[in-house]
Design an enzyme around this catalytic site. Structure first.
Site, mmCIF file in Angstrom:
data_model
loop_
_atom_site.group_PDB
_atom_site.id
_atom_site.type_symbol
_atom_site.label_atom_id
_atom_site.label_comp_id
_atom_site.label_asym_id
_atom_site.label_seq_id
_atom_site.Cartn_x
_atom_site.Cartn_y
_atom_site.Cartn_z
ATOM 1 N N ASN A 167 6.190 6.254 1.931
ATOM 2 C CA ASN A 167 5.514 5.165 1.215
ATOM 3 C C ASN A 167 4.940 5.710 -0.108
ATOM 4 O O ASN A 167 4.156 6.667 -0.098
ATOM 5 C CB ASN A 167 4.401 4.616 2.115
ATOM 6 C CG ASN A 167 3.677 3.440 1.494
ATOM 7 O OD1 ASN A 167 3.330 3.476 0.313
ATOM 8 N ND2 ASN A 167 3.425 2.414 2.266
ATOM 9 N N ASP B 139 3.196 3.926 -2.413
ATOM 10 C CA ASP B 139 2.123 3.085 -2.972
ATOM 11 C C ASP B 139 1.032 3.900 -3.671
ATOM 12 O O ASP B 139 0.538 3.530 -4.732
ATOM 13 C CB ASP B 139 1.426 2.275 -1.864
ATOM 14 C CG ASP B 139 2.308 1.201 -1.278
ATOM 15 O OD1 ASP B 139 3.382 0.932 -1.850
ATOM 16 O OD2 ASP B 139 1.926 0.638 -0.234
ATOM 17 N N ARG C 143 -5.341 4.816 -14.535
ATOM 18 C CA ARG C 143 -5.432 5.000 -15.990
ATOM 19 C C ARG C 143 -4.540 4.058 -16.779
ATOM 20 O O ARG C 143 -4.563 4.069 -18.008
ATOM 21 C CB ARG C 143 -5.104 6.464 -16.347
ATOM 22 C CG ARG C 143 -6.205 7.420 -15.957
ATOM 23 C CD ARG C 143 -7.455 7.141 -16.772
ATOM 24 N NE ARG C 143 -8.648 7.744 -16.210
ATOM 25 C CZ ARG C 143 -9.189 8.875 -16.638
ATOM 26 N NH1 ARG C 143 -8.632 9.539 -17.612
ATOM 27 N NH2 ARG C 143 -10.284 9.331 -16.091
ATOM 28 N N HIS D 200 -1.284 -1.746 -6.719
ATOM 29 C CA HIS D 200 -0.580 -0.469 -6.971
ATOM 30 C C HIS D 200 0.859 -0.707 -7.443
ATOM 31 O O HIS D 200 1.138 -0.571 -8.621
ATOM 32 C CB HIS D 200 -0.682 0.505 -5.785
ATOM 33 C CG HIS D 200 -0.620 -0.088 -4.412
ATOM 34 N ND1 HIS D 200 0.371 -0.919 -4.004
ATOM 35 C CD2 HIS D 200 -1.457 0.041 -3.341
ATOM 36 C CE1 HIS D 200 0.176 -1.256 -2.748
ATOM 37 N NE2 HIS D 200 -0.931 -0.716 -2.304
ATOM 38 N N GLU E 204 7.272 -2.823 13.709
ATOM 39 C CA GLU E 204 6.634 -1.541 13.404
ATOM 40 C C GLU E 204 5.319 -1.507 14.166
ATOM 41 O O GLU E 204 4.461 -2.378 13.971
ATOM 42 C CB GLU E 204 6.378 -1.385 11.889
ATOM 43 C CG GLU E 204 5.675 -0.067 11.586
ATOM 44 C CD GLU E 204 5.623 0.267 10.102
ATOM 45 O OE1 GLU E 204 6.470 -0.231 9.331
ATOM 46 O OE2 GLU E 204 4.720 1.046 9.726
ATOM 47 N N GLY F 288 -1.629 5.809 9.239
ATOM 48 C CA GLY F 288 -2.579 6.879 9.554
ATOM 49 C C GLY F 288 -1.923 8.131 10.122
ATOM 50 O O GLY F 288 -2.620 9.054 10.555
HETATM 51 N N1 PXP Z 1 3.236 1.112 7.723
HETATM 52 C C1 PXP Z 1 2.603 0.002 7.290
HETATM 53 C C2 PXP Z 1 3.061 -1.319 7.792
HETATM 54 C C3 PXP Z 1 1.538 0.082 6.365
HETATM 55 O O1 PXP Z 1 0.906 -1.029 5.957
HETATM 56 C C4 PXP Z 1 1.174 1.355 5.868
HETATM 57 C C5 PXP Z 1 0.108 1.445 4.819
HETATM 58 O O2 PXP Z 1 0.603 0.972 3.612
HETATM 59 C C6 PXP Z 1 1.880 2.475 6.332
HETATM 60 C C7 PXP Z 1 2.889 2.332 7.278
HETATM 61 C C8 PXP Z 1 1.575 3.844 5.842
HETATM 62 O O3 PXP Z 1 0.273 4.207 6.224
HETATM 63 P P1 PXP Z 1 -0.355 5.548 5.685
HETATM 64 O O4 PXP Z 1 -0.486 5.431 4.213
HETATM 65 O O5 PXP Z 1 -1.669 5.619 6.414
HETATM 66 O O6 PXP Z 1 0.590 6.649 6.085
#
Ligand code: PXP
Length: 237
Positions: A7, A9, A18, A50, A151, A192
């Site tokens: 991910n 993000d 910034r 983001h 998920e 997490g």
């Molecule tokens: N899966 C989903 C559906 C999420 O919303 C997130 C957070 O954006 C993640 C996985 C990844 O979580 P983390 O950033 O805690 O690894």
């Protein structure tokens, strides 16, 4: 052996701090692919805090693995998804003031908006995944809604500090993965997960995909982005 979805993000979160072009989540995605991950995840939030629309378009064009768009079932975002056509859309609840996605979807309320989103995305040939707490009732409802995938929210497991609640949360994830698989759903997990807690989840046989963001971005400050992704790829395998 699960696939790792990285991910990106929080790479965009840092850029937005910034307002310039760097760090670039597209660069991070391409490097993560080169480091061995099997998918890229990004969340186009309604507040665009983001990832921006342009990021999504460029990611769609440039990545060579699988693009998983996390999204709320907001009609504007559903329209964008149907146009951009990620390989996968993960529907999540989205609250404006939350720091991150805080819980799974609650399917018991029977939202027509959610049902419409699952239908429209599926019709656009996008695999639909629903982000759910590891609860058998929610999994059954996901199947009834026509989702191809779920998920499992690993937040309760990841946040449990003491060993007994952590074991209980892991047992719940294992049971839910088995139940989802037997309903014919593809099973992913995430939220997490980090370098210390990922292994027991990666070892759940039914889990085919793990989506991880924050821990990799944080580790990247210590060892560099490519090395941080490589280390997570190794652990997941
Ligand atoms: N899966 C989903 C559906 C999420 O919303 C997130 C957070 O954006 C993640 C996985 C990844 O979580 P983390 O950033 O805690 O690894």
């Amino acid at each position: 052996m699960p696939r790792l979805g990285v991910n990106v993000d929080h790479v965009a979160t840092l850029r937005q701090a910034r307002g310039g072009p760097r760090p670039d989540p597209v660069w991070a995605a391409l490097e993560a692919e080169a480091a061995g991950c099997e998918g890229i995840v990004c969340h186009l939030r309604e507040d665009r805090r983001h990832i921006q629309d342009a990021d999504l378009l460029i990611l769609r064009r440039r990545i060579r693995t699988s693009l998983n768009l996390e999204m709320a079932c907001h009609p504007e975002i559903v329209r964008i998804a149907c146009r951009v056509k990620p390989d996968q859309a993960t529907l999540v609840p989205e609250r404006r003031r939350e720091l991150t996605t805080e819980g799974g979807l609650d399917l018991r309320a029977g939202s027509p908006r959610l049902a419409a989103a699952v239908h429209r995305l599926t019709k656009a040939s996008i695999r639909v995944s629903l982000f759910l707490d590891p609860d058998p009732v929610q999994l059954k409802l996901a199947r009834e809604l026509g989702a191809a995938m779920v998920e499992l929210h690993t937040g309760a497991y990841a946040n449990a500090r003491a060993s007994a609640p952590r074991k209980r949360s892991l047992a719940r994830l294992k049971e839910a993965a088995r139940a989802a698989h037997s309903l014919g759903l593809i099973v992913a997990a995430g939220h997490g997960l980090d370098y210390e807690n990922v292994r027991p989840v990666a070892e759940i046989p039914e889990v085919e995909e793990l989506n991880i963001g924050f821990a990799i971005v944080a580790r990247a400050l210590e060892v560099g982005w490519t090395q941080a992704v490589r280390e997570m790829v190794r652990l997941v395998r």
